[in-house]
Structures are given as structure tokens and as C-alpha cells.
Design a protein around this motif. Structure first.
Motif, PDB file in Angstrom:
ATOM      1  N   GLY A   1       0.777  -1.236   0.000  1.00  0.00           N
ATOM      2  CA  GLY A   1       0.000   0.000   0.000  1.00  0.00           C
ATOM      3  C   GLY A   1       0.803   1.276   0.000  1.00  0.00           C
ATOM      4  N   ARG A   2       2.126   1.171  -0.136  1.00  0.00           N
ATOM      5  CA  ARG A   2       2.951   2.379  -0.164  1.00  0.00           C
ATOM      6  C   ARG A   2       2.776   3.103  -1.492  1.00  0.00           C
ATOM      7  NH1 ARG A   2       6.797   2.664   3.885  1.00  0.00           N
ATOM      8  NH2 ARG A   2       6.086   1.359   5.619  1.00  0.00           N
ATOM      9  N   ALA A   3       2.911   4.418  -1.447  1.00  0.00           N
ATOM     10  CA  ALA A   3       2.714   5.214  -2.659  1.00  0.00           C
ATOM     11  C   ALA A   3       3.853   5.035  -3.650  1.00  0.00           C
ATOM     12  CB  ALA A   3       2.580   6.697  -2.283  1.00  0.00           C
ATOM     13  N   TYR A   4       5.054   4.749  -3.123  1.00  0.00           N
ATOM     14  CA  TYR A   4       6.221   4.582  -3.975  1.00  0.00           C
ATOM     15  C   TYR A   4       6.868   3.229  -3.687  1.00  0.00           C
ATOM     16  CZ  TYR A   4       5.697   9.606  -4.703  1.00  0.00           C
ATOM     17  OH  TYR A   4       5.203  10.849  -5.005  1.00  0.00           O
ATOM     18  N   ALA A   5       7.450   2.650  -4.710  1.00  0.00           N
ATOM     19  CA  ALA A   5       8.036   1.321  -4.575  1.00  0.00           C
ATOM     20  C   ALA A   5       9.271   1.313  -3.697  1.00  0.00           C
ATOM     21  CB  ALA A   5       8.374   0.751  -5.960  1.00  0.00           C
ATOM     22  N   ASP A   6       9.875   2.480  -3.478  1.00  0.00           N
ATOM     23  CA  ASP A   6      11.086   2.531  -2.653  1.00  0.00           C
ATOM     24  C   ASP A   6      10.831   3.200  -1.311  1.00  0.00           C
ATOM     25  OD1 ASP A   6      10.745   5.091  -3.588  1.00  0.00           O
ATOM     26  OD2 ASP A   6      12.665   5.203  -4.655  1.00  0.00           O
ATOM     27  N   ASP A   7       9.594   3.117  -0.822  1.00  0.00           N
ATOM     28  CA  ASP A   7       9.264   3.672   0.493  1.00  0.00           C
ATOM     29  C   ASP A   7       9.591   2.727   1.638  1.00  0.00           C
ATOM     30  OD1 ASP A   7       8.423   6.172  -0.185  1.00  0.00           O
ATOM     31  OD2 ASP A   7       6.285   5.720  -0.184  1.00  0.00           O
ATOM     32  N   CYS A   8      10.033   1.508   1.337  1.00  0.00           N
ATOM     33  CA  CYS A   8      10.241   0.492   2.365  1.00  0.00           C
ATOM     34  C   CYS A   8      11.735   0.249   2.612  1.00  0.00           C
ATOM     35  CB  CYS A   8       9.579  -0.815   1.960  1.00  0.00           C
ATOM     36  SG  CYS A   8       7.791  -0.661   1.654  1.00  0.00           S
ATOM     37  N   PRO A   9      12.099  -0.153   3.820  1.00  0.00           N
ATOM     38  CA  PRO A   9      13.514  -0.438   4.127  1.00  0.00           C
ATOM     39  C   PRO A   9      14.132  -1.477   3.197  1.00  0.00           C
ATOM     40  CG  PRO A   9      12.233  -0.311   6.151  1.00  0.00           C
ATOM     41  CD  PRO A   9      11.242  -0.264   5.024  1.00  0.00           C
ATOM     42  N   ALA A  10      13.368  -2.504   2.821  1.00  0.00           N
ATOM     43  CA  ALA A  10      13.919  -3.537   1.942  1.00  0.00           C
ATOM     44  C   ALA A  10      14.275  -2.965   0.568  1.00  0.00           C
ATOM     45  CB  ALA A  10      12.923  -4.679   1.787  1.00  0.00           C
ATOM     46  N   SER A  11      13.501  -1.982   0.118  1.00  0.00           N
ATOM     47  CA  SER A  11      13.801  -1.337  -1.166  1.00  0.00           C
ATOM     48  C   SER A  11      15.109  -0.564  -1.072  1.00  0.00           C
ATOM     49  CB  SER A  11      12.667  -0.400  -1.572  1.00  0.00           C
ATOM     50  OG  SER A  11      11.427  -1.069  -1.608  1.00  0.00           O
ATOM     51  N   LEU A  12      15.285   0.153   0.033  1.00  0.00           N
ATOM     52  CA  LEU A  12      16.529   0.905   0.216  1.00  0.00           C
ATOM     53  C   LEU A  12      17.725  -0.032   0.277  1.00  0.00           C
ATOM     54  CD1 LEU A  12      15.370   3.549   2.873  1.00  0.00           C
ATOM     55  CD2 LEU A  12      15.301   3.686   0.374  1.00  0.00           C
ATOM     56  N   ALA A  13      17.540  -1.183   0.922  1.00  0.00           N
ATOM     57  CA  ALA A  13      18.627  -2.167   0.980  1.00  0.00           C
ATOM     58  C   ALA A  13      18.974  -2.672  -0.416  1.00  0.00           C
ATOM     59  CB  ALA A  13      18.227  -3.336   1.882  1.00  0.00           C
ATOM     60  N   SER A  14      17.959  -2.819  -1.263  1.00  0.00           N
ATOM     61  CA  SER A  14      18.208  -3.248  -2.635  1.00  0.00           C
ATOM     62  C   SER A  14      18.964  -2.187  -3.415  1.00  0.00           C
ATOM     63  CB  SER A  14      16.884  -3.569  -3.339  1.00  0.00           C
ATOM     64  OG  SER A  14      16.236  -4.665  -2.729  1.00  0.00           O
ATOM     65  N   TYR A  15      18.624  -0.922  -3.189  1.00  0.00           N
ATOM     66  CA  TYR A  15      19.384   0.173  -3.813  1.00  0.00           C
ATOM     67  C   TYR A  15      20.855   0.080  -3.406  1.00  0.00           C
ATOM     68  CZ  TYR A  15      15.434   3.080  -5.502  1.00  0.00           C
ATOM     69  OH  TYR A  15      14.358   3.585  -6.186  1.00  0.00           O
ATOM     70  N   ARG A  16      21.085  -0.088  -2.100  1.00  0.00           N
ATOM     71  CA  ARG A  16      22.465  -0.129  -1.612  1.00  0.00           C
ATOM     72  C   ARG A  16      23.221  -1.316  -2.206  1.00  0.00           C
ATOM     73  NH1 ARG A  16      19.718   1.046   3.437  1.00  0.00           N
ATOM     74  NH2 ARG A  16      19.894   3.278   3.906  1.00  0.00           N
ATOM     75  N   ALA A  17      22.546  -2.453  -2.315  1.00  0.00           N
ATOM     76  CA  ALA A  17      23.201  -3.627  -2.901  1.00  0.00           C
ATOM     77  C   ALA A  17      23.580  -3.368  -4.352  1.00  0.00           C
ATOM     78  CB  ALA A  17      22.272  -4.845  -2.797  1.00  0.00           C
ATOM     79  N   ALA A  18      22.692  -2.701  -5.089  1.00  0.00           N
ATOM     80  CA  ALA A  18      22.981  -2.388  -6.486  1.00  0.00           C
ATOM     81  C   ALA A  18      24.140  -1.396  -6.585  1.00  0.00           C
ATOM     82  CB  ALA A  18      21.740  -1.822  -7.175  1.00  0.00           C
ATOM     83  N   ILE A  19      24.166  -0.402  -5.669  1.00  0.00           N
ATOM     84  CA  ILE A  19      25.264   0.571  -5.655  1.00  0.00           C
ATOM     85  C   ILE A  19      26.581  -0.123  -5.341  1.00  0.00           C
ATOM     86  CG2 ILE A  19      26.209   2.550  -4.401  1.00  0.00           C
ATOM     87  CD1 ILE A  19      23.309   3.534  -4.070  1.00  0.00           C
ATOM     88  N   ASP A  20      26.564  -1.036  -4.364  1.00  0.00           N
ATOM     89  CA  ASP A  20      27.788  -1.767  -4.019  1.00  0.00           C
ATOM     90  C   ASP A  20      28.293  -2.579  -5.203  1.00  0.00           C
ATOM     91  OD1 ASP A  20      27.702  -0.746  -1.487  1.00  0.00           O
ATOM     92  OD2 ASP A  20      26.833  -2.536  -0.558  1.00  0.00           O
ATOM     93  N   GLU A  21      27.360  -3.207  -5.929  1.00  0.00           N
ATOM     94  CA  GLU A  21      27.762  -4.018  -7.079  1.00  0.00           C
ATOM     95  C   GLU A  21      28.371  -3.138  -8.158  1.00  0.00           C
ATOM     96  OE1 GLU A  21      27.574  -5.969 -10.894  1.00  0.00           O
ATOM     97  OE2 GLU A  21      26.276  -4.298 -10.321  1.00  0.00           O
ATOM     98  N   LEU A  22      27.755  -1.975  -8.402  1.00  0.00           N
ATOM     99  CA  LEU A  22      28.292  -1.051  -9.402  1.00  0.00           C
ATOM    100  C   LEU A  22      29.650  -0.507  -8.960  1.00  0.00           C
ATOM    101  CD1 LEU A  22      25.144   1.004 -10.472  1.00  0.00           C
ATOM    102  CD2 LEU A  22      26.481  -0.523 -11.912  1.00  0.00           C
ATOM    103  N   THR A  23      29.777  -0.208  -7.663  1.00  0.00           N
ATOM    104  CA  THR A  23      31.042   0.303  -7.157  1.00  0.00           C
ATOM    105  C   THR A  23      32.156  -0.713  -7.363  1.00  0.00           C
ATOM    106  OG1 THR A  23      29.916   1.648  -5.496  1.00  0.00           O
ATOM    107  CG2 THR A  23      32.240   1.176  -5.110  1.00  0.00           C
ATOM    108  N   GLY A  24      31.848  -1.981  -7.099  1.00  0.00           N
ATOM    109  CA  GLY A  24      32.833  -3.029  -7.326  1.00  0.00           C
ATOM    110  C   GLY A  24      33.262  -3.108  -8.776  1.00  0.00           C
ATOM    111  N   ARG A  25      32.289  -2.987  -9.671  1.00  0.00           N
ATOM    112  CA  ARG A  25      32.624  -3.011 -11.099  1.00  0.00           C
ATOM    113  C   ARG A  25      33.454  -1.801 -11.494  1.00  0.00           C
ATOM    114  NH1 ARG A  25      26.863  -3.758 -13.749  1.00  0.00           N
ATOM    115  NH2 ARG A  25      28.035  -3.173 -15.624  1.00  0.00           N
ATOM    116  N   ILE A  26      33.090  -0.619 -10.949  1.00  0.00           N
ATOM    117  CA  ILE A  26      33.853   0.595 -11.247  1.00  0.00           C
ATOM    118  C   ILE A  26      35.288   0.455 -10.757  1.00  0.00           C
ATOM    119  CG2 ILE A  26      34.088   3.044 -10.656  1.00  0.00           C
ATOM    120  CD1 ILE A  26      31.007   3.168 -10.607  1.00  0.00           C
TER     121      ILE A  26
END
Length: 318
Positions: free
Chosen positions: A72-97
Motif C-alpha cells: 500500500g505504499r505510494a512509492y516502490a522505494d518507500d520500504c527499508p527492503a527497497s533501500l537495501a536493494s538500492y544499496r546492494a545495487a550501488i555496491d555491485e556497481l562500485t565493485g565493477r567501477i
């Protein structure tokens, strides 16, 4: 609606829709004849999956975002699990960079070695002693005093100042967005084979730009994980000079060039003069939503400063 209409509205293929369904990311209804029946909610979910996937998040990794919408959240990234997924994606990109940066540095070293072979000129990466001189800080460096020259900065709006970075992009300091941006401002970095200004070691806060940059390099991924959206180094040296520093030190972030010290004039940053040059005094700004959220001044010791910034970010989460 039928699968073809869903695919058209969401901007994907019917094959992609079937794949999302096979993973359980969308669950269509069924008509009396057994045909799948999709609705507007399914269109929104598929669009969300597509948008996240284009950002580099694997299709399977979009599940927390979809569950956030289902809750029922208005945005898909309003939840802690979504933020954790963002961070995981950033970490993966950082490793590649970082991996790509290391490969680029190695290629540059091979290029320099090949270009200087037989010329009698020692390539930069073989000047080990000169490089270590800049990485090692004298034990008797004078400690800079807090003269209050940065007390006015917290809460100050960033100026509408556009600076060129070492990737050739123009960066607007007042338009960096809601994520925290760490900008460490420094006088100048030494370069192997180039003399530093006379008496450099005796000027409080002058020596240590290279160790400071290496510290931000070594803690870069930790800084991102602690909430920094971007990291920049900034000095008055020209872009070509800074680009050499980025390449030589293997920095995973870009430097900003401000030869006219426009940021110092706009914000009233402290500066000093040596050998006819006006240079920034060392400090670090944390910018957020176009405002100076925090300032580190004076900075000492410079080789430990990245860790100091990291500690502050962890103690002041958004």
C-alpha cells in the motif's frame, strides 16, 4: 486486458511479461475461459520492473519494490527492503567501477612503459621513491588551528556554480539533489618530479593532499554504504593536472576544478597565499539538497580525514 495490450502499455515484450509471471512477480487473474486477464495494477508493476532493471537492478531483485507497492505504499522505494536493494545495487556497481579503474590503471602503466622504452625517461609508475614522498607525512607537521573561518557555512545554500570535473562533465553544486555529496576541498596535490612550494611543510594544513585523496579512495565504498551519494575532490588545479592525479592514484571518483576559486568567493571559504598563488585551505563540505549540511574544518590529520567523514555519516544517518 490481454498480454499483448499489457506489453504495449508497459513498453515491454510479451515474452518479458511471461518471464515476470514465471518468477511470481505478477499474478494475473483468469477469465472463465482460462485466459489470463491483466489490469492496471499489473501495468504499473511491469513498468516498475522495467524501470528498475534499466537502473541495473536484476529482475529478480525488484521483488522488494513490488512488495512495497503491494503493502500500500505510494512509492516502490518507500520500504527499508527497497533501500537495501538500492544499496546492494550501488555496491555491485562500485565493485565493477573499482575493477575497471584498476584495469585502466594497469593499461596506462603498460602504455607508459611501452612509450618510454628505450627513451631514457623513467615512466611515472617507476618513480617509486618520489611517489612515496607524497604518501608519507612528516611526523612534525604543524596542526592547523580553528580560526572560525568556516563557522558560517552550515545551513548556507550552495552557489549556482558550474564546475568541470575530470570526466569532462559540468557539475552544478546547487543541483546535486537530495543525496549527500561529500566535497573535500584541498590546496594542491604534489606530482612526482614537480617541486612543492617553498616551505610547504611548515604551512599548517598544507601538506597531505595525496594521502587525503588516497583515504577517500580506500573508504569510497564505505562512504557510499554510509549514505554518501557522491564524493568529489576539489582544488584550483586545472583539469588536466587533476586527471593525472585520478589516473595515478586510481581514484574511483572525479575531481572538480575551480581555478578561479569561485567557490571560495561565493561561500567565503578560507584561503591562503604562497609563491603568488591563492589556494584553498583544506576543508570538507557535506552538501544535501543544495545546502551545506555539515563542514569539517580544520582538517587534521589529512590521511585520517576520510575515516572522520565516514564516522560522521554513520552517526548521522538520513
Amino acid at each position: 486486458m490481454r498480454i499483448g495490450e499489457l506489453a504495449r502499455q508497459a513498453g515491454v515484450t510479451a515474452k518479458a511479461v511471461r518471464y515476470y509471471e514465471s518468477l511470481g512477480l505478477i499474478t494475473p487473474g483468469r477469465l472463465a475461459n482460462g485466459y489470463r486477464d491483466y489490469d492496471g495494477d499489473d501495468v504499473r508493476l511491469v513498468r516498475e520492473i522495467r524501470a528498475l532493471h534499466r537502473l541495473g537492478i536484476p529482475v529478480e531483485g525488484t521483488r522488494p519494490f513490488l512488495e512495497c507497492l503491494a503493502a500500500g505504499r505510494a512509492y516502490a522505494d518507500d520500504c527499508p527492503a527497497s533501500l537495501a536493494s538500492y544499496r546492494a545495487a550501488i555496491d555491485e556497481l562500485t565493485g565493477r567501477i573499482e575493477a575497471l579503474t584498476a584495469r585502466r590503471t594497469t593499461l596506462i602503466a603498460h602504455l607508459n612503459a611501452a612509450a618510454h622504452r628505450g627513451s631514457g625517461v623513467v615512466p611515472p609508475e617507476e618513480r617509486g621513491t618520489a611517489v612515496m614522498d607524497y604518501l608519507t607525512l612528516p611526523a612534525d607537521l604543524p596542526v592547523p588551528e580553528d580560526d572560525g573561518a568556516a563557522d558560517h557555512l552550515p545551513g548556507t545554500r550552495a552557489p549556482r556554480l558550474a564546475l568541470l570535473d575530470t570526466a569532462g562533465r559540468t557539475v552544478r553544486l546547487d543541483a546535486l539533489g537530495p543525496r549527500r555529496t561529500v566535497v573535500y576541498v584541498y590546496p594542491l596535490t604534489g606530482r612526482p618530479g614537480t617541486d612543492l612550494p617553498e616551505g610547504w611543510n611548515s604551512i599548517p594544513g598544507a601538506r597531505g593532499c595525496t594521502p587525503e585523496s588516497c583515504g577517500f579512495r580506500d573508504h569510497f565504498q564505505d562512504l557510499l554504504a554510509a549514505g554518501a551519494g557522491r564524493v568529489y575532490g576539489l582544488s584550483s588545479q586545472d583539469t588536466d593536472y587533476q586527471r593525472e592525479v585520478v589516473e595515478r592514484l586510481g581514484l574511483p571518483f572525479d575531481m572538480l576544478c575551480d581555478p578561479a576559486l569561485g567557490l571560495a568567493d561565493a561561500l567565503g571559504l578560507p584561503t591562503f597565499e604562497v609563491e603568488g598563488m591563492r589556494l584553498f585551505k583544506r576543508l570538507t563540505l557535506v552538501l544535501r539538497d543544495g545546502v551545506v549540511e555539515h563542514v569539517f574544518y580544520p582538517v587534521f590529520p589529512p590521511n585520517e580525514h576520510a575515516r572522520q567523514v565516514l564516522t560522521w555519516l554513520r552517526e548521522h544517518p538520513l
